[in-house]
Design a protein around this motif. Structure first.
Motif, mmCIF file in Angstrom:
data_model
loop_
_atom_site.group_PDB
_atom_site.id
_atom_site.type_symbol
_atom_site.label_atom_id
_atom_site.label_comp_id
_atom_site.label_asym_id
_atom_site.label_seq_id
_atom_site.Cartn_x
_atom_site.Cartn_y
_atom_site.Cartn_z
ATOM 1 N N ASP A 36 -1.514 3.911 -15.698
ATOM 2 C CA ASP A 36 -0.802 5.067 -15.149
ATOM 3 C C ASP A 36 -1.783 6.039 -14.490
ATOM 4 N N ALA A 37 -2.966 6.168 -15.045
ATOM 5 C CA ALA A 37 -3.973 7.061 -14.469
ATOM 6 C C ALA A 37 -4.482 6.544 -13.132
ATOM 7 N N MET A 38 -4.366 5.244 -12.900
ATOM 8 C CA MET A 38 -4.795 4.652 -11.641
ATOM 9 C C MET A 38 -3.774 4.877 -10.520
ATOM 10 N N MET A 39 -2.568 5.252 -10.854
ATOM 11 C CA MET A 39 -1.478 5.379 -9.884
ATOM 12 C C MET A 39 -1.765 6.349 -8.733
ATOM 13 N N PRO A 40 -2.264 7.544 -8.975
ATOM 14 C CA PRO A 40 -2.458 8.469 -7.842
ATOM 15 C C PRO A 40 -3.400 7.948 -6.768
ATOM 16 N N ALA A 41 -4.302 7.080 -7.120
ATOM 17 C CA ALA A 41 -5.250 6.540 -6.141
ATOM 18 C C ALA A 41 -4.585 5.529 -5.210
ATOM 19 N N ASN A 42 -3.437 5.012 -5.605
ATOM 20 C CA ASN A 42 -2.749 4.011 -4.795
ATOM 21 C C ASN A 42 -1.889 4.700 -3.736
ATOM 22 N N GLN A 43 -2.170 4.429 -2.466
ATOM 23 C CA GLN A 43 -1.466 5.075 -1.366
ATOM 24 C C GLN A 43 -0.255 4.282 -0.881
ATOM 25 N N ASP A 44 -0.106 3.040 -1.290
ATOM 26 C CA ASP A 44 0.990 2.193 -0.846
ATOM 27 C C ASP A 44 2.227 2.465 -1.698
ATOM 28 N N ALA A 45 3.265 3.033 -1.087
ATOM 29 C CA ALA A 45 4.471 3.416 -1.823
ATOM 30 C C ALA A 45 5.175 2.212 -2.432
ATOM 31 N N GLY A 46 5.200 1.103 -1.729
ATOM 32 C CA GLY A 46 5.848 -0.102 -2.237
ATOM 33 C C GLY A 46 5.146 -0.644 -3.474
ATOM 34 N N LYS A 47 3.830 -0.672 -3.414
ATOM 35 C CA LYS A 47 3.058 -1.160 -4.560
ATOM 36 C C LYS A 47 3.205 -0.211 -5.743
ATOM 37 N N SER A 48 3.221 1.089 -5.461
ATOM 38 C CA SER A 48 3.375 2.070 -6.540
ATOM 39 C C SER A 48 4.740 1.941 -7.207
#
Length: 82
Positions: A36-48
């Motif tokens: 969950d802490a890694m989530m903000p670094a992910n910019q791809d909305a679909g992957k998130s």
């Protein structure tokens, strides 16, 4: 045929991933927090979105004391972000 081979490889490797994470002393709750802490670094909305859905299932599995199922979905969430 290729899909069957990939599925067979994934299902045979998954228990090893779960066992190694558990052997390292990581419980599902700590793994969920880490992913969950890694989530903000992910910019791809679909992957998130896919990762969040997997984490939701992981939380449901944790609530029902299914550690193995929880770890599997946490692993899926982590893979979805890559």
């Amino acid at each position: 045929m290729r899909n069957i081979l990939v599925l067979a490889l994934l299902t045979s490797a998954l228990p090893g991933f779960v066992a190694s994470a558990q052997a390292a002393g990581n419980d599902c709750a700590s793994e969920m927090k880490r992913v969950d802490a890694m989530m903000p670094a992910n910019q791809d909305a679909g992957k998130s979105a896919m990762a969040r859905a997997e984490l939701k299932i992981a939380a449901e599995k944790a609530a029902s004391k299914d550690e193995r199922g929880c770890m599997m979905h946490v692993g899926n969430a982590e893979k979805a972000m890559k």
